[in-house]
Design an enzyme around this catalytic site. Sequence first.
Site, PDB file in Angstrom:
ATOM      1  CD  GLU A  12      -3.262  -1.313   0.296  1.00 44.07           C
ATOM      2  OE1 GLU A  12      -3.627   0.061   0.063  1.00 44.07           O
ATOM      3  OE2 GLU A  12      -3.872  -2.218   0.329  1.00 44.07           O
ATOM      4  CB  CYS A  28      -1.077   7.757   1.590  1.00 42.93           C
ATOM      5  SG  CYS A  28      -3.186   7.017   1.732  1.00 42.93           S
TER       6      CYS A  28
END
Length: 473
Positions: free
Chosen positions: A220, A254
């Site tokens: 991720e 993010c």
Amino acid sequence: MTAHTSAEPTAELTALFHRQKTAQRGQPVVERDVRLDRLTRLQEALLSAEPTLIAAMSDDFSHRPAMESRLYDIDLVLGEIRQAKRHLKRWMRVRRAPVPLVYKPARAEIRPQPLGVVGLISPWNFPVQLALAPMVAALAAGNRVMLKPSELTPRTSAALAEMLASVFAPEEVATVTGGPQIAQAFSALPFDHLFFTGSTSVGRKVAEAAARNLTPVTLELGGKSPAVIMPGADLDRAGRRIAWGKAMNAGQVCVAPDYVLVPRKKMLPMTDAIMGGFMHFFPDGPESDDYAAIISERHHARLTAMLSEAEARGAQILRLEGATGNARKFAPTVVLDPPQDIALMQEEIFGPILPLVPYDDPQEALDFVAARDHPLALYVFSDNKKEQELWLDHSTSGGVTVNDVAIHVGFGTLPFGGVGASGQGSYHGRAGFETFSHLKPVVRQAKRNGMAIAEPPFKGWRKRALGMMRKLM
Ligand code: NAD
């Protein structure tokens, strides 16, 4: 729980890993009751540790709004736990699969099975959510878990370790704290799955370390997620939502919009709409209690250097005014039309600086995004369906939100993950359960079946029948 802080963790880490592995081999079938009990223990521990964790996160950031910590670190995980508990029975069910004609009357099924001992490595920006949301999925899938949280949030990591140790035996869930050296040793363990959340550069190292053991990985990662203003966008609405997504956790997200592509003629009203959003949220400026600080002096200096370079190269800069008594606060900032070769446009910003990049026609904007790494998220702003579809069809990104930013991450019903340089694999809800399960195909042959047809010698009736089989495969 075992907390490791020594510089030479290998023997201790290996011992911990084997302890989990031995326990897992001793209990290969993990019934639903056991999984539900682990999820409930995590849920109760999280609820009682909530004030401690929120205070620790604020200390680590030098200030972090309690409401942001509650919403994005605690509540999101509680939501994942609730969803897993509610749907576990269905997720764990053995799934019947269709049987091709030539194999009938055999039966086929897919059995979700725990992978075994899984490793989780998490970053600092949502230090509770990104440690515990994958843990929920791993526990729901019946695994044992070793967690390595970030060293940049030492208080939160210590509080997490303590919380987990209060409800789990070390052979169920263990926390290993420490910096990159320990992280490196951790990623070299022969896990049954390694789940990494963090930067693309470290992700590459983790993938290399895991490859040596043929350990499957979920990565991720990050990158530059664009927001695109199309001609059919409502600028005020778009500006406010982009400002919201960039100010959350002071841009240390993010999926924060990294930069905005804006029709050249709309640069001025777009800038006003975004700055208007920042002023609306923080009328007292960056000093506001509802605005987070930057995680470390080093990251603050990195952002300052990015901005100085943009300024030195002639880009126009607008900052939210007001005092910043806390030296680690960084005012929300818009940079107009920066040169493309500066750090601001080459690296993931991961802070509250928002470049606005003008474009002349939509194809130019599509080409701009396509020429770069696949982003983790992409945001399209337009009330025109055709403009929305253009981006959905002609761009590749981990996920998309249309006419808003970041909210697709909160949908436990959707897989969350990147593509290409922004990551591989996904989790949240059922996707997480499947990431941490082996979906084992099983065929049960019938007593009477037609397999003799495929046995040599290939002569006579067999040869004729096999000749016809091609049509039935
Ligand atoms: P990072 O990559 O520096 O660190 C993440 C973790 O990796 C930490 O626990 C660290 O100790 C560990 N680590 C460091 N060196 C290692 C090594 N050699 N081997 C194994 N592990 C190692 O990332 P960060 O600065 O903590 O987080 C910011 C980055 O994470 C940004 O790029 C952001 O986009 C990304 N991110 C992605 C997601 C997502 O869900 N896709 C979520 C949050 C953050």
